[in-house]
Design a protein around this motif. Sequence first.
Motif, PDB file in Angstrom:
ATOM      1  N   ILE A   6      -5.158   4.816  -2.771  1.00  0.00           N
ATOM      2  CA  ILE A   6      -4.655   4.177  -4.138  1.00  0.00           C
ATOM      3  C   ILE A   6      -5.541   4.410  -5.023  1.00  0.00           C
ATOM      4  O   ILE A   6      -6.850   3.830  -5.065  1.00  0.00           O
ATOM      5  CB  ILE A   6      -4.157   2.666  -4.144  1.00  0.00           C
ATOM      6  CG1 ILE A   6      -3.024   2.489  -3.176  1.00  0.00           C
ATOM      7  CG2 ILE A   6      -3.711   2.095  -5.456  1.00  0.00           C
ATOM      8  CD1 ILE A   6      -2.906   0.948  -2.611  1.00  0.00           C
TER       9      ILE A   6
ATOM     10  N   GLU B 142      -2.532   4.829  -9.884  1.00  0.00           N
ATOM     11  CA  GLU B 142      -1.428   4.268  -8.898  1.00  0.00           C
ATOM     12  C   GLU B 142      -1.427   3.031  -8.894  1.00  0.00           C
ATOM     13  O   GLU B 142      -0.290   2.076  -8.598  1.00  0.00           O
ATOM     14  CB  GLU B 142      -1.470   4.838  -7.590  1.00  0.00           C
ATOM     15  CG  GLU B 142      -1.521   6.193  -7.523  1.00  0.00           C
ATOM     16  CD  GLU B 142      -1.696   6.867  -6.029  1.00  0.00           C
ATOM     17  OE1 GLU B 142      -0.872   7.537  -5.562  1.00  0.00           O
ATOM     18  OE2 GLU B 142      -2.769   6.354  -5.417  1.00  0.00           O
ATOM     19  N   ALA B 143      -2.459   2.114  -9.265  1.00  0.00           N
ATOM     20  CA  ALA B 143      -2.609   0.627  -9.182  1.00  0.00           C
ATOM     21  C   ALA B 143      -1.663  -0.049 -10.206  1.00  0.00           C
ATOM     22  O   ALA B 143      -1.698   0.697 -11.401  1.00  0.00           O
ATOM     23  CB  ALA B 143      -3.893   0.161  -9.230  1.00  0.00           C
TER      24      ALA B 143
ATOM     25  N   LEU C 205       2.407   1.655  -3.387  1.00  0.00           N
ATOM     26  CA  LEU C 205       1.710   2.108  -4.593  1.00  0.00           C
ATOM     27  C   LEU C 205       1.220   3.612  -4.336  1.00  0.00           C
ATOM     28  O   LEU C 205       0.747   4.301  -5.150  1.00  0.00           O
ATOM     29  CB  LEU C 205       0.216   1.198  -4.560  1.00  0.00           C
ATOM     30  CG  LEU C 205       1.063  -0.159  -4.876  1.00  0.00           C
ATOM     31  CD1 LEU C 205      -0.271  -1.078  -4.928  1.00  0.00           C
ATOM     32  CD2 LEU C 205       1.494  -0.136  -6.257  1.00  0.00           C
ATOM     33  N   ASP C 206       1.079   3.897  -3.058  1.00  0.00           N
ATOM     34  CA  ASP C 206       0.487   5.222  -2.633  1.00  0.00           C
ATOM     35  C   ASP C 206       1.241   6.444  -2.912  1.00  0.00           C
ATOM     36  O   ASP C 206       2.092   6.891  -2.056  1.00  0.00           O
ATOM     37  CB  ASP C 206      -0.162   5.350  -1.463  1.00  0.00           C
ATOM     38  CG  ASP C 206      -0.740   6.892  -1.014  1.00  0.00           C
ATOM     39  OD1 ASP C 206      -1.101   7.486  -1.920  1.00  0.00           O
ATOM     40  OD2 ASP C 206      -0.789   6.994   0.550  1.00  0.00           O
TER      41      ASP C 206
ATOM     42  N   SER D 217     -10.965   4.715  -5.192  1.00  0.00           N
ATOM     43  CA  SER D 217      -9.862   4.605  -4.647  1.00  0.00           C
ATOM     44  C   SER D 217      -9.746   3.297  -3.511  1.00  0.00           C
ATOM     45  O   SER D 217     -10.904   2.955  -3.087  1.00  0.00           O
ATOM     46  CB  SER D 217      -9.423   5.931  -3.910  1.00  0.00           C
ATOM     47  OG  SER D 217     -10.352   6.158  -2.974  1.00  0.00           O
TER      48      SER D 217
ATOM     49  N   PHE E 143       0.895  -1.162   0.009  1.00  0.00           N
ATOM     50  CA  PHE E 143       0.198  -0.104  -0.042  1.00  0.00           C
ATOM     51  C   PHE E 143       0.964   1.351   0.009  1.00  0.00           C
ATOM     52  O   PHE E 143       0.543   2.107  -0.854  1.00  0.00           O
ATOM     53  CB  PHE E 143      -0.897  -0.246   1.127  1.00  0.00           C
ATOM     54  CG  PHE E 143      -1.950   1.177   1.153  1.00  0.00           C
ATOM     55  CD1 PHE E 143      -3.247   1.138   0.745  1.00  0.00           C
ATOM     56  CD2 PHE E 143      -1.625   2.305   1.978  1.00  0.00           C
ATOM     57  CE1 PHE E 143      -4.003   2.205   0.710  1.00  0.00           C
ATOM     58  CE2 PHE E 143      -2.520   3.512   1.939  1.00  0.00           C
ATOM     59  CZ  PHE E 143      -3.806   3.330   1.441  1.00  0.00           C
TER      60      PHE E 143
END
Length: 99
Positions: free
Chosen positions: A62, A66-67, A54-55, A85, A51
């Motif tokens: 996210i 961003e994923a 990715l953030d 999100s 997390f």
Amino acid sequence: MKKVIATFILVASITSCNSVKNMDTTKVSNAAQLLGSLSSNSTVQQVASLFSLLDTNNDQAISSSEAIGEVSENFSTLDTDNNSSLNLTELEGILALLK
């Protein structure tokens, strides 16, 4: 071995995309590696690490931009509150999908 190859292909394709030119490619690479190593036996701490990687804008969520990888492919399934999100609790749902 297939996961390693898939991870490298994912990293190469991500770093070549224009939408990630301003992103920290080290974080993206680390996230791809961690995502490739996740399994249904992975811990919540590993998901929390994913997390934070990715953030990229540090907004505690996210977004679809961003994923990456399986998170991106399953974004709508993981987004249980349909707010476009993912929070940490929603991202933990990735473990159930890895069974």
